[in-house]
Scaffold this motif. Structure first.
Motif, PDB file in Angstrom:
ATOM      1  N   UNK A  65      55.796   3.207  54.644  1.00  0.00           N
ATOM      2  CA  UNK A  65      56.996   2.626  55.256  1.00  0.00           C
ATOM      3  C   UNK A  65      58.068   3.678  55.507  1.00  0.00           C
ATOM      4  N   UNK A  66      58.120   4.689  54.647  1.00  0.00           N
ATOM      5  CA  UNK A  66      59.099   5.764  54.867  1.00  0.00           C
ATOM      6  C   UNK A  66      58.760   6.513  56.164  1.00  0.00           C
ATOM      7  N   UNK A  67      57.469   6.797  56.351  1.00  0.00           N
ATOM      8  CA  UNK A  67      57.045   7.456  57.589  1.00  0.00           C
ATOM      9  C   UNK A  67      57.298   6.555  58.797  1.00  0.00           C
ATOM     10  N   UNK A 109      62.688  -1.505  54.592  1.00  0.00           N
ATOM     11  CA  UNK A 109      63.696  -0.848  53.746  1.00  0.00           C
ATOM     12  C   UNK A 109      63.707  -1.493  52.356  1.00  0.00           C
ATOM     13  N   UNK A 110      63.708  -2.827  52.348  1.00  0.00           N
ATOM     14  CA  UNK A 110      63.717  -3.553  51.077  1.00  0.00           C
ATOM     15  C   UNK A 110      62.400  -3.349  50.313  1.00  0.00           C
ATOM     16  N   UNK A 126      71.295  16.958  58.842  1.00  0.00           N
ATOM     17  CA  UNK A 126      70.966  15.936  57.839  1.00  0.00           C
ATOM     18  C   UNK A 126      70.867  14.561  58.513  1.00  0.00           C
ATOM     19  N   UNK A 127      69.832  13.837  58.173  1.00  0.00           N
ATOM     20  CA  UNK A 127      69.649  12.450  58.600  1.00  0.00           C
ATOM     21  C   UNK A 127      69.435  11.609  57.353  1.00  0.00           C
ATOM     22  N   UNK A 128      70.235  10.574  57.199  1.00  0.00           N
ATOM     23  CA  UNK A 128      70.002   9.663  56.070  1.00  0.00           C
ATOM     24  C   UNK A 128      70.432   8.251  56.439  1.00  0.00           C
ATOM     25  N   UNK A 129      69.850   7.297  55.737  1.00  0.00           N
ATOM     26  CA  UNK A 129      70.184   5.884  55.907  1.00  0.00           C
ATOM     27  C   UNK A 129      70.779   5.399  54.601  1.00  0.00           C
ATOM     28  N   UNK A 130      71.690   4.447  54.661  1.00  0.00           N
ATOM     29  CA  UNK A 130      72.158   3.844  53.410  1.00  0.00           C
ATOM     30  C   UNK A 130      72.388   2.359  53.593  1.00  0.00           C
ATOM     31  N   UNK A 131      72.177   1.647  52.494  1.00  0.00           N
ATOM     32  CA  UNK A 131      72.284   0.191  52.538  1.00  0.00           C
ATOM     33  C   UNK A 131      72.623  -0.313  51.130  1.00  0.00           C
ATOM     34  N   UNK A 132      73.540  -1.286  51.070  1.00  0.00           N
ATOM     35  CA  UNK A 132      73.952  -1.827  49.769  1.00  0.00           C
ATOM     36  C   UNK A 132      73.169  -3.094  49.431  1.00  0.00           C
TER      37      UNK A 132
END
Ligand code: FE2
Length: 260
Positions: A26-28, A85-86, A216-222
Motif C-alpha cells: 500500500x505504501x508503494x 492510509x488507514x 521532501x514529500x510526506x503525507x500527514x493525517x490525524x
C-alpha cells in the motif's frame, strides 16, 4: 504479533513511533498514485522515489502550491487512498488509539523543495491552534527523510520543561529565539520510505528550510478515538468516522421514550 505493552511504553516515553508496516504494497501504491498524477511517463518502483527526490529540477517554486493542491485534491477524491492510509497503520492505531476511530477527511500533502523558505512550519504544537490533545498524527514519508529534509520533535521529558516555562519564556523570546533555546534538544527524525511515523502532536515539532539536495514529500493525517473529546475540528466537518461498532450504532440511534 505486535507487543502492545512495548509499543505503548515507547510511544509515551519518546513521543513517537517509527514503524515498518507489514503492508508495504500500500505504501508503494500511495507513492504510485502521486507520481502517476504528475509524471508524464510511467515510472518503475525504483524510479518513483528518484523522480520525487529530484522534483525540484522540473518544478518552478512559484507554482509549487498549485501543484500541491492539484495532487491534494486528486488523492482526496479517491476513497481508496484514505482506506489504504488507514490499513497501513490499523494494527498500530488499535494499540495506541483504539479501534473505533475518526480520521481526518482530507489527507495533507507536504512538498519541501531544497532551499525553499515558503514551506517552513515553525515550531508548534497542533493543540495551540485548536486541535484536541487526544489526536495523533500519522506521517508517511514518500522519500527517505533525514536532517533538514525531515522534521523535528521535542521529547515528552523536554516538552514538560518547555511547557512549565512557556509563559515566562514566551514573554522574553519571540518564536525564533524560543526555537533556538530548545534547538539542541530536538530529535530529528531519520526515516526511510517504507517506514511510517506516528507522533504525539501535543509535543512541540516542526521543520526548517530543507538544505539537502533532495525534495521532501510526506503525507500527514490525524486520527483520534471516536468518543474522546474534540477540539475545534469536529466530526462531520474535519473528521470522518471509521470502524464504528454495532453497539455504538445502536447507542447513536437510541431515543429515550420518556424524553420530553
Ligand atoms: Fe503539526
Amino acid at each position: 504479533m505486535l507487543n502492545s505493552t512495548v509499543l505503548s511504553k515507547n510511544f509515551l516515553s519518546d513521543g513517537y513511533l517509527k514503524i515498518r508496516p507489514k503492508n508495504q504494497k500500500y505504501l508503494f501504491e500511495i507513492q504510485k498514485i502521486i507520481t502517476n498524477k504528475i509524471s508524464k511517463t510511467k515510472l518503475s518502483k525504483k524510479n518513483q522515489i528518484s523522480f520525487l527526490n529530484n522534483f525540484h529540477k522540473f518544478q518552478n517554486p512559484s507554482n509549487l502550491n498549485d501543484t500541491r493542491l492539484k495532487i491534494y485534491n486528486y488523492i482526496n477524491s479517491k476513497s481508496i487512498f484514505s482506506k489504504m492510509y488507514y490499513e497501513i497503520v490499523k494494527e498500530y492505531l488499535d494499540i495506541l488509539v483504539g479501534n473505533e476511530l475518526v480520521m481526518q477527511n482530507k489527507i495533507n500533502l507536504s512538498i519541501q523543495l531544497p532551499n525553499d523558505k515558503s514551506s517552513i512550519l515553525p515550531m508548534h504544537s497542533d493543540t495551540w491552534s485548536g486541535d484536541s490533545p487526544f489526536e495523533i498524527v500519522v506521517w508517511i514519508p514518500l522519500v527517505n527523510c533525514f536532517k533538514t529534509k525531515s522534521m523535528f520533535i521535542l521529547n515528552p521529558k523536554e516538552s514538560k520543561h518547555f511547557y512549565i516555562n512557556y509563559k515566562k519564556n514566551s514573554k522574553k523570546h519571540d518564536s525564533k529565539s524560543l526555537f533556538n533555546l530548545y534547538k539542541s534538544k530536538f530529535k530529528w527524525i531519520d526515516i526511510k520510505f517504507g517506514e511510517v511515523l506516528i507522533f504525539n502532536q501535543c509535543l512541540p515539532h516542526g521543520n526548517v528550510e530543507n538544505i539537502t539536495s533532495e525534495t521532501r514529500w510526506s503525507l500527514n493525517c490525524r486520527f483520534k478515538s471516536l468518543f474522546s473529546p474534540y477540539g475545534t475540528k469536529k466530526i462531520g466537518e474535519f473528521f470522518k468516522p471509521i470502524n464504528i461498532k454495532p453497539a455504538s450504532v445502536i447507542g447513536f440511534n437510541y431515543n429515550d421514550p420518556l424524553a420530553e
